[in-house]
Design a protein around this motif. Structure first.
Motif, PDB file in Angstrom:
ATOM      1  N   ALA A   7       0.829  -1.209   0.000  1.00 12.73           N
ATOM      2  CA  ALA A   7       0.000   0.000   0.000  1.00 12.73           C
ATOM      3  C   ALA A   7       0.857   1.249   0.000  1.00 12.73           C
ATOM      4  O   ALA A   7       2.019   1.240   0.405  1.00 12.73           O
ATOM      5  N   ASN A   8       0.243   2.326  -0.458  1.00  9.84           N
ATOM      6  CA  ASN A   8       0.839   3.662  -0.393  1.00  9.84           C
ATOM      7  C   ASN A   8      -0.037   4.494   0.540  1.00  9.84           C
ATOM      8  O   ASN A   8      -0.988   5.145   0.111  1.00  9.84           O
TER       9      ASN A   8
ATOM     10  N   LEU B 251      -3.122   0.389  -3.937  1.00 11.90           N
ATOM     11  CA  LEU B 251      -3.106  -0.924  -3.295  1.00 11.90           C
ATOM     12  C   LEU B 251      -2.750  -1.973  -4.329  1.00 11.90           C
ATOM     13  O   LEU B 251      -3.276  -1.945  -5.452  1.00 11.90           O
ATOM     14  N   GLU B 252      -1.874  -2.895  -3.972  1.00  6.26           N
ATOM     15  CA  GLU B 252      -1.546  -4.012  -4.859  1.00  6.26           C
ATOM     16  C   GLU B 252      -1.632  -5.311  -4.079  1.00  6.26           C
ATOM     17  O   GLU B 252      -0.968  -5.483  -3.046  1.00  6.26           O
TER      18      GLU B 252
ATOM     19  N   THR C 264      -4.497  -4.278  -8.940  1.00  2.26           N
ATOM     20  CA  THR C 264      -4.338  -3.060  -8.145  1.00  2.26           C
ATOM     21  C   THR C 264      -5.686  -2.393  -7.924  1.00  2.26           C
ATOM     22  O   THR C 264      -6.600  -2.521  -8.739  1.00  2.26           O
ATOM     23  N   GLN C 265      -5.811  -1.710  -6.800  1.00  2.32           N
ATOM     24  CA  GLN C 265      -6.999  -0.939  -6.466  1.00  2.32           C
ATOM     25  C   GLN C 265      -6.536   0.400  -5.901  1.00  2.32           C
ATOM     26  O   GLN C 265      -5.333   0.669  -5.803  1.00  2.32           O
TER      27      GLN C 265
ATOM     28  N   PHE D  11      -9.258 -11.196  -0.395  1.00  3.20           N
ATOM     29  CA  PHE D  11      -7.800 -11.333  -0.414  1.00  3.20           C
ATOM     30  C   PHE D  11      -7.200 -11.051  -1.787  1.00  3.20           C
ATOM     31  O   PHE D  11      -6.023 -10.715  -1.908  1.00  3.20           O
ATOM     32  N   ASN D  12      -8.010 -11.198  -2.864  1.00  2.00           N
ATOM     33  CA  ASN D  12      -7.484 -10.968  -4.210  1.00  2.00           C
ATOM     34  C   ASN D  12      -7.874  -9.600  -4.774  1.00  2.00           C
ATOM     35  O   ASN D  12      -7.701  -9.331  -5.959  1.00  2.00           O
ATOM     36  N   GLY D  13      -8.432  -8.714  -3.916  1.00  2.00           N
ATOM     37  CA  GLY D  13      -8.652  -7.341  -4.339  1.00  2.00           C
ATOM     38  C   GLY D  13     -10.042  -6.998  -4.808  1.00  2.00           C
ATOM     39  O   GLY D  13     -10.255  -5.893  -5.330  1.00  2.00           O
TER      40      GLY D  13
END
Length: 666
Positions: A484-485, A492-493, A505-506, A543-545
């Motif tokens: 995360a940033n 988010l990756e 990514t989200q 868990f997979n976004g």
């Protein structure tokens, strides 16, 4: 004012000014110390000084006097009387300093002097005890046997506005299912204990613990102005901190150690100066056995629980020590001593309480170190910062290296490896052998490296480049990681380290925190009002976004999943379950499908009832309108109404068309 008409003398007594002094005739401030050595008169003063040192070494304890019982030859009789300035100090000594080991032949016994008179006048007549009704203690882990928990749902707590909500994550509902909602439950924030048994709430006069089926108040700990709480790994003890400006050395109040179940205060400490204060103030060992804190440049103060006595009554001396860390599973600790010309830096691994040296590593030029334990204690990775000489004598180049200790292997092998560029984040895979490191020189162009501890080396497994990420969040079950940033764009990756595959990514703009649920199936990103003023709330992802649902709340402060107790299955048993996952998957998929159908049926029934209510309301209005037709004619406001107009319910029919069949026929 009183006016006297005569010259009568005004007679006053002492009682006219203040109440008479009450003389304390009890011996509540005295203790009797038995089993002291038999000593001649020449050694009396030395014996007194030893006893004073032992029995004044408690917070607020002040010894007023000491009297040795002597025989005709002026030898000690084996016991002594000690007087304190306060009754509380005598009681504390009787409970905390009883059975004190003076030497191999003498263990000191302590009793209150008042107890002797109490037992001397003891009524020996038999009185049958009264039968009390048995009341079982609440089960604070009862929630784990709840039908929702058995289906795999987890609980979490949220704080927004004045509300504190405890919810179940029934993911198929698409929103939090609130179990308990309270207003003004806490004055600041809430906190789960390490095993999830208790919920901590903060108040001006202290903290309260809640738990059990009905969320009853378990215990109350009075510590005015408390701001921080730290539980021991197994929730047996807790430490509270209150920033008190003026601390009395004889009665410190800033840091207090408590017994969780009894609510007893075990010991209190002064906080270090503000510029040296860090939290947690003490570090817990595994199994709740010891707590310890460092005294810069001198050594480590290690205290045993529950007595809170200093281990071997002295500091564990390590000259020049800068930092230390306990193993999360074993009774051992690692400490770091920085380089001091002409000596190199040292990293030592020591067993406690024997103080046996298990491993030692010398590093030339190392000035700082950070300890990173794998959560099963099998590996310790120490990040060291050092300065090496450049091309010229004056040029100094800062570098970073890692020292890996294999703590569960014979003789504790040590390996070194280096990572290019500055280290932004470092994290171990839970219950695994992988390491994730974010490193780079620029925020826009960071590298994410995944390394794996192999038989005799540390190998780079995969590497992500050109990422704008700054934080690592592993799933509690390992394998999966969310990069995360935080505090910026909220990128988010979602990454699978087993297959070295990015799920995608989200983005959660201005995200301030991330929290995985205990099962590792879901992860929450949230925006807290403490850091951001707009668009506060939380998102729950798979868990997979995939986004499960999103909740926006005005003045949203806090989100925390409820921890579960320590995982009892071994890695071997977990691998067996993974190998037979298809055997269990069918059963749970069927259960999830039935639950989903039941939820959909309830929702459809609710919508159908609303539609029926609406149509009934319309028909009732139409009937009332038709009944008022004569009145409208009389008032001249008659309108031609078609009495054949009726409202009919419309049934929606869905027809499925097999596209493949149509194409074949064509």
């Amino acid at each position: 004012m009183t006016i006297f008409d005569s010259d009568e003398e005004l007679v006053t007594t002492l009682s006219d000014f203040e109440p008479p002094v009450q003389i304390d005739s009890s011996f509540s401030k005295f203790i009797v110390v038995d089993n002291i050595p038999v000593a001649p008169e020449a050694k009396h003063e030395k014996l007194k000084s030893i006893l004073v040192k032992i029995y004044s070494n408690r917070p607020g304890a002040e010894v007023v006097g000491i009297h040795l019982a002597l025989d005709a030859q002026r030898n000690t009789k084996g016991f002594a009387f000690i007087e304190y300035s306060k009754k509380e100090s005598a009681i504390d000594a009787a409970t905390s300093l009883n059975n004190y080991p003076l030497d191999k032949s003498h263990t000191l016994k302590v009793n209150l002097l008042d107890d002797f008179s109490k037992f001397a006048n003891f009524d020996e007549s038999y009185k049958p005890p009264t039968r009390e009704e048995f009341k079982p203690k609440p089960n604070y882990n009862q929630w784990l046997s709840d039908s929702k928990a058995l289906k795999g749902y987890d609980q979490f707590v949220t704080r927004y506005g004045e509300y504190t909500d405890i919810c179940w994550n029934e993911m198929y509902v698409g929103k939090p299912m609130v179990e308990k909602s309270s207003v003004s439950l806490t004055s600041s924030y809430v906190q789960w204990s390490n095993t999830g048994s208790y919920l901590v709430t903060f108040h001006p006069d202290g903290i309260a613990l809640y738990g059990g089926k009905d969320w009853i108040q378990v215990n109350l700990f009075e510590h005015r102005g408390v701001q921080l709480v730290d539980f021991s790994p197994e929730d047996k003890y807790l430490i509270t901190f209150a920033p008190i400006a003026s601390d009395n050395p004889n009665a410190p109040k800033s840091i207090v150690v408590w017994d969780v179940r009894s609510g007893k205060k075990l010991r209190s400490f002064m906080a270090p100066p503000k510029e040296h204060f860090t939290w947690p103030a003490f570090h817990w060992s595994a199994k709740d056995k010891f707590i310890a804190r460092i005294e810069q440049e001198k050594g480590i103060h290690i205290y045993e629980t529950p007595s809170m006595n200093l281990l071997e009554d002295k500091i564990y001396e390590v000259k020049g020590i800068k930092d230390f860390s306990w193993s999360p599973t074993d009774l051992s600790l690692a400490y770091f001593v920085p380089a001091n010309d002409p000596l190199p830096a040292k990293i030592c691994l020591v067993e406690m309480p024997s103080k046996k040296l298990l491993a030692e590593k010398s590093i030339w030029g190392a000035t700082d170190a950070r300890f990173h334990w794998q959560n099963e204690g099998a590996y310790l990775c120490v990040k060291t910062d050092k300065v090496i000489a450049g091309k010229t004598k004056k040029e100094k180049i800062p570098t970073t290296s890692f020292e890996l200790f294999r703590t569960h292997e014979p003789n504790v092998p040590i390996e070194s490896f280096e990572i290019q560029y500055a280290i932004k984040a470092f994290s171990w895979e839970p219950r695994g052998k992988r390491i994730c490191i974010i490193h780079g020189e620029f925020k826009m162009n960071m590298f994410v490296s995944f390394l794996e501890v192999q038989k005799s080396s540390v190998k780079l497994v995969s590497k992500l480049e050109n990422r704008k990420l700054n934080t690592i969040f592993w799933s509690p079950r390992g394998t999966l990681v969310l990069l995360a940033n935080l505090g910026d764009t909220g990128e988010l990756e979602f990454y699978n380290t087993q297959d070295c595959e990015s799920y995608g990514t989200q983005e959660h703009l201005q995200c301030t925190g991330v929290d995985w649920n205990p099962s590792g199936r879901y992860v929450t990103t949230f925006v807290s009002h403490w850091k951001v003023q707009t668009d506060t709330g939380f998102n729950i992802w798979s868990f997979n976004g995939d986004l499960v649902y999103s909740v926006l709340k005005d003045r949203f402060f806090q989100f925390n999943w409820r921890p579960r107790p320590k995982f009892m299955l071994t890695n071997k048993e977990i691998n067996q379950i993974k190998q037979n996952i298809k055997k269990y998957q069918e059963k749970f998929d069927k259960q999830d499908e039935d639950d989903n159908k039941a939820i959909q049926h309830i929702e459809q029934t609710r919508l159908d009832n609303l539609m029926k209510e609406f149509l009934s309301f319309l028909q009732k209005g139409e009937q009332e309108y038709q009944a008022l037709e004569p009145t409208r004619k009389q008032l001249g406001s008659y309108e031609d109404i078609d009495t054949n107009d009726v409202y009919e319910s419309v049934e929606t029919i869905e027809e499925l068309i097999d596209i493949k069949t149509i194409v074949l026929k064509k």
